[in-house]
Write an enzyme that holds these catalytic residues in place. Structure first.
Site, PDB file in Angstrom:
ATOM      1  CG  ASP A 182      -1.872   1.156   1.240  1.00 30.29           C
ATOM      2  OD1 ASP A 182      -1.536   2.195   0.633  1.00 30.29           O
ATOM      3  OD2 ASP A 182      -2.958   1.046   1.828  1.00 30.29           O
ATOM      4  CG  HIS A 183       1.514   4.006  -3.303  1.00 31.38           C
ATOM      5  ND1 HIS A 183       0.359   3.514  -3.835  1.00 31.38           N
ATOM      6  CD2 HIS A 183       1.444   5.337  -3.415  1.00 31.38           C
ATOM      7  CE1 HIS A 183      -0.376   4.514  -4.246  1.00 31.38           C
ATOM      8  NE2 HIS A 183       0.242   5.642  -4.011  1.00 31.38           N
ATOM      9  CG  HIS A 245      -4.383   4.436  -0.385  1.00 32.93           C
ATOM     10  ND1 HIS A 245      -3.428   3.469  -0.480  1.00 32.93           N
ATOM     11  CD2 HIS A 245      -4.751   4.719  -1.662  1.00 32.93           C
ATOM     12  CE1 HIS A 245      -3.226   3.171  -1.756  1.00 32.93           C
ATOM     13  NE2 HIS A 245      -4.025   3.919  -2.490  1.00 32.93           N
TER      14      HIS A 245
HETATM   15  P1  NAD Z   1       0.961  -3.256 -16.864  1.00 30.50           P
HETATM   16  O1  NAD Z   1      -0.214  -3.803 -17.609  1.00 30.50           O
HETATM   17  O2  NAD Z   1       1.645  -2.050 -17.373  1.00 30.50           O
HETATM   18  O3  NAD Z   1       2.079  -4.404 -16.779  1.00 30.50           O
HETATM   19  C1  NAD Z   1       1.764  -5.758 -16.622  1.00 30.50           C
HETATM   20  C2  NAD Z   1       2.976  -6.618 -16.938  1.00 30.50           C
HETATM   21  O4  NAD Z   1       2.582  -7.992 -16.882  1.00 30.50           O
HETATM   22  C3  NAD Z   1       3.601  -6.414 -18.319  1.00 30.50           C
HETATM   23  O5  NAD Z   1       5.012  -6.534 -18.206  1.00 30.50           O
HETATM   24  C4  NAD Z   1       3.040  -7.583 -19.117  1.00 30.50           C
HETATM   25  O6  NAD Z   1       3.876  -7.956 -20.197  1.00 30.50           O
HETATM   26  C5  NAD Z   1       3.035  -8.670 -18.064  1.00 30.50           C
HETATM   27  N1  NAD Z   1       2.129  -9.779 -18.337  1.00 30.50           N
HETATM   28  C6  NAD Z   1       0.800  -9.731 -18.642  1.00 30.50           C
HETATM   29  N2  NAD Z   1       0.322 -10.986 -18.803  1.00 30.50           N
HETATM   30  C7  NAD Z   1       1.344 -11.832 -18.568  1.00 30.50           C
HETATM   31  C8  NAD Z   1       1.495 -13.260 -18.537  1.00 30.50           C
HETATM   32  N3  NAD Z   1       0.457 -14.089 -18.784  1.00 30.50           N
HETATM   33  N4  NAD Z   1       2.699 -13.770 -18.224  1.00 30.50           N
HETATM   34  C9  NAD Z   1       3.747 -12.974 -17.970  1.00 30.50           C
HETATM   35  N5  NAD Z   1       3.685 -11.642 -17.984  1.00 30.50           N
HETATM   36  C10 NAD Z   1       2.499 -11.081 -18.281  1.00 30.50           C
HETATM   37  O7  NAD Z   1       0.493  -3.103 -15.371  1.00 30.50           O
HETATM   38  P2  NAD Z   1       1.068  -2.068 -14.276  1.00 30.50           P
HETATM   39  O8  NAD Z   1       0.407  -0.753 -14.443  1.00 30.50           O
HETATM   40  O9  NAD Z   1       2.549  -2.123 -14.293  1.00 30.50           O
HETATM   41  O10 NAD Z   1       0.496  -2.676 -12.923  1.00 30.50           O
HETATM   42  C11 NAD Z   1       1.058  -3.815 -12.298  1.00 30.50           C
HETATM   43  C12 NAD Z   1       0.421  -3.979 -10.924  1.00 30.50           C
HETATM   44  O11 NAD Z   1       0.721  -2.844 -10.135  1.00 30.50           O
HETATM   45  C13 NAD Z   1      -1.103  -4.086 -10.924  1.00 30.50           C
HETATM   46  O12 NAD Z   1      -1.501  -4.928  -9.874  1.00 30.50           O
HETATM   47  C14 NAD Z   1      -1.554  -2.661 -10.619  1.00 30.50           C
HETATM   48  O13 NAD Z   1      -2.832  -2.631 -10.037  1.00 30.50           O
HETATM   49  C15 NAD Z   1      -0.479  -2.246  -9.649  1.00 30.50           C
HETATM   50  N6  NAD Z   1      -0.273  -0.793  -9.546  1.00 30.50           N
HETATM   51  C16 NAD Z   1       0.147  -0.098 -10.626  1.00 30.50           C
HETATM   52  C17 NAD Z   1       0.379   1.270 -10.510  1.00 30.50           C
HETATM   53  C18 NAD Z   1       0.896   2.075 -11.671  1.00 30.50           C
HETATM   54  O14 NAD Z   1       1.159   3.261 -11.450  1.00 30.50           O
HETATM   55  N7  NAD Z   1       1.067   1.505 -12.840  1.00 30.50           N
HETATM   56  C19 NAD Z   1       0.147   1.916  -9.289  1.00 30.50           C
HETATM   57  C20 NAD Z   1      -0.281   1.160  -8.199  1.00 30.50           C
HETATM   58  C21 NAD Z   1      -0.479  -0.189  -8.353  1.00 30.50           C
END
Ligand code: NAD
Length: 495
Positions: A182-183, A245
């Site tokens: 939980d950042h 949060h």
């Molecule tokens: P994203 O969609 O940008 O990245 C997902 C990654 O998973 C990619 O590298 C993709 O290639 C890989 N992937 C997808 N299917 C796959 C599979 N079957 N096998 C292997 N790799 C696979 O998502 P994100 O925005 O980086 O988010 C990741 C997590 O972090 C999520 O749970 C999201 O809720 C959380 N999160 C993201 C942010 C943000 O700012 N992006 C903020 C808070 C929380």
């Protein structure tokens, strides 16, 4: 005082290594740890995703994502040389063999002592699958090193789905091996809540319903949904911000003093606090929570006109609510919370409103004095970091008139800029094995049980949306929520 950093040894297996979070937050955070020496010689990262790229290409991605953090190119390339890529589909069990071999190879090469962090930076529907496959395909180190699982939010979308996910994770990892990110808990001033409370007699002695009238927590955003409409419309502010949060911040404010300043003791107190939070029935949920959705003004689109949002969406982009703890410390002292998008500004703050003096000897007829104000302790969490205390004092004019005076400490902007970002702190905590700033399952479970009741009521009632204008502090009903109790928000517009 400069404390020499302790180098943490570990392999980090990163699932979702080419994704947005990894490139925007995780690699820059790891670089900072490298720069400070918290990771140095004895660390390696295996990045995985379905992309077909080699180590060289992966290192380019890593270098690009940290480029703006430093001008030291040599350090960046040394850092990136610790990164390796394995093309891997997490749903394909046979792919785990490669990962296992690579892990063993790097463990030996960098003398990692069998320590492993598995970081799942992927969509939540993969969390359970990855955890299960890590266990069944023998990726967990068995030679005395640690195994830790880091997962991103969201953790379920209600209590039932969260429990199912937790059961899946628990089949492979012990609770103390699971780090639920939980950042907000990585933010400097959130961590400072404990220092302010338990490091100061003047606050902790008064930190209860005898002296505190109410506590207000505001997490305001000035942007709309931007590119996250698909995710957001399915979630809404209650699930996206309140369940995690806000409930975490509230539990830090409400908890009893932990026996010691360590993760198990702090978690125990947070859980105890959350367990005494009153879970509302239908009538209470309808009265004590209000929701909003932003409308449009000028060039600013209303929520229902945003790309990817259904035209008849009833998803809330604003929540305000009143929380009541049924325990000795807080009975009768409400916690008011609010969060929303397209509000007046972007900030997070906590306002602790003390009770007014029982007797005001200064304002009597003909005294010309205004009644005494309540003392307010404000904790500024972001973008400013610091706090202020509003006290009553005599003004320096002829006669005797009191006026509110603000005692304020704000971290200067240089220090604020140098403060470690949440992901740097949190990854460091994972490497240290310190779960203080992560949400434990009992906390998550209690938070969902509370939030589910509000959601249940909202799902059967038709809201009147849109109901607030961009740039405001939400719908009128949020002000009415406090006005009903003869109170008002400390932070309001056009004061
Ligand atoms: P994203 O969609 O940008 O990245 C997902 C990654 O998973 C990619 O590298 C993709 O290639 C890989 N992937 C997808 N299917 C796959 C599979 N079957 N096998 C292997 N790799 C696979 O998502 P994100 O925005 O980086 O988010 C990741 C997590 O972090 C999520 O749970 C999201 O809720 C959380 N999160 C993201 C942010 C943000 O700012 N992006 C903020 C808070 C929380």
């Amino acid at each position: 005082m400069n404390i020499l950093p302790t180098e943490r040894r570990s392999l980090i297996v990163l699932f979702g290594a080419t994704g947005d979070l990894a490139t925007r937050k995780l690699y820059p955070a790891m670089l900072k740890l490298y720069e400070k020496g918290n990771i140095r010689e004895h660390f390696a990262v295996i990045g995985t995703s379905r992309h077909k790229i080699d180590d060289e290409k992966y290192r380019e991605i890593v270098e690009k994502s940290v480029a703006k953090e430093t001008s030291n190119k040599k350090m960046v390339s040394d850092f990136a040389s610790h990164f390796y890529f394995v093309t891997h589909d997490v749903t394909n069990v046979s792919h785990y063999a490669n990962l296992k071999d690579k892990s063993a190879e790097l463990d030996k090469k960098y003398a990692l002592g069998g320590n492993r962090v598995f970081y799942i930076s992927m969509a939540p529907n993969f969390f359970g699958t990855v955890a299960k496959n890590l266990k069944t395909q023998h990726l967990l180190s068995e030679n005395g090193g640690f195994n830790r699982l880091v997962i991103e939010k969201p953790f379920g979308r209600d209590f039932e789905s969260a429990k199912q996910l937790n059961d899946e994770l628990s089949a492979a990892f012990e609770e103390n091996q699971i780090f639920r990110i939980d950042h907000y808990l990585g933010k400097e001033m959130i961590q400072n809540i404990e220092a302010i409370r338990f490091g100061n007699t003047i606050f902790e002695a008064l930190w209860n319903n005898r002296y505190i009238d109410n506590i207000q927590v505001t997490l305001a955003e000035n942007l709309g949904v931007e590119e996250r409409a698909g995710y957001y419309d399915n979630s809404g502010a209650l699930r996206d911000m309140v369940q995690n949060h806000i409930m975490q911040i509230v539990s830090l404010l409400a908890m009893e003093q932990p026996v010691a300043f360590k993760d198990t003791d702090i978690r125990q107190e947070k859980v105890k606090a959350l367990r005494s939070l009153r879970v509302y029935n239908v009538a209470e949920a309808s009265t004590n929570f209000v929701r909003g959705q932003y409308g449009g003004v000028g060039n600013s689109k209303e929520y229902r006109q945003e790309d990817g949002v259904p035209k008849d969406s009833n998803t809330e982009t604003f929540v305000a609510g009143k929380l009541l703890f049924d325990n000795y410390r807080w009975s009768g002292t409400p916690f008011y919370i609010r969060t929303g998008k397209k509000l007046a500004d972007k900030f997070t703050r906590v306002d602790v409103v003390f009770k007014k003096p029982l007797v005001d000897i200064f304002s009597f007829p003909q005294s010309g004095s205004t009644p005494l104000n309540a003392n307010v302790l404000t904790i500024f969490i972001e973008p400013n970091q610091g706090f202020s205390l509003m006290v009553n004092a005599k003004n320096s004019e002829q006669g005797f008139h009191t006026e509110p005076v603000n005692l304020q400490f704000l971290e200067d902007s240089k220090r604020t800029k140098e403060t470690p970002q949440p992901y740097e702190r949190l990854i460091h905590d994972v490497l240290k094995g310190d779960g203080t700033n992560f949400a434990s399952w009992p906390e998550v479970a209690s938070a969902w049980k509370f939030v589910d009741q509000i959601r249940r009521v909202w799902d059967i009632q038709q809201p009147m949306f849109p109901n607030y204008i961009p740039g405001s502090m939400g719908p009128v009903s949020a002000d009415e929520l406090l006005a009903r109790d003869h109170r008002e928000w400390v932070y309001k517009l056009n004061k």
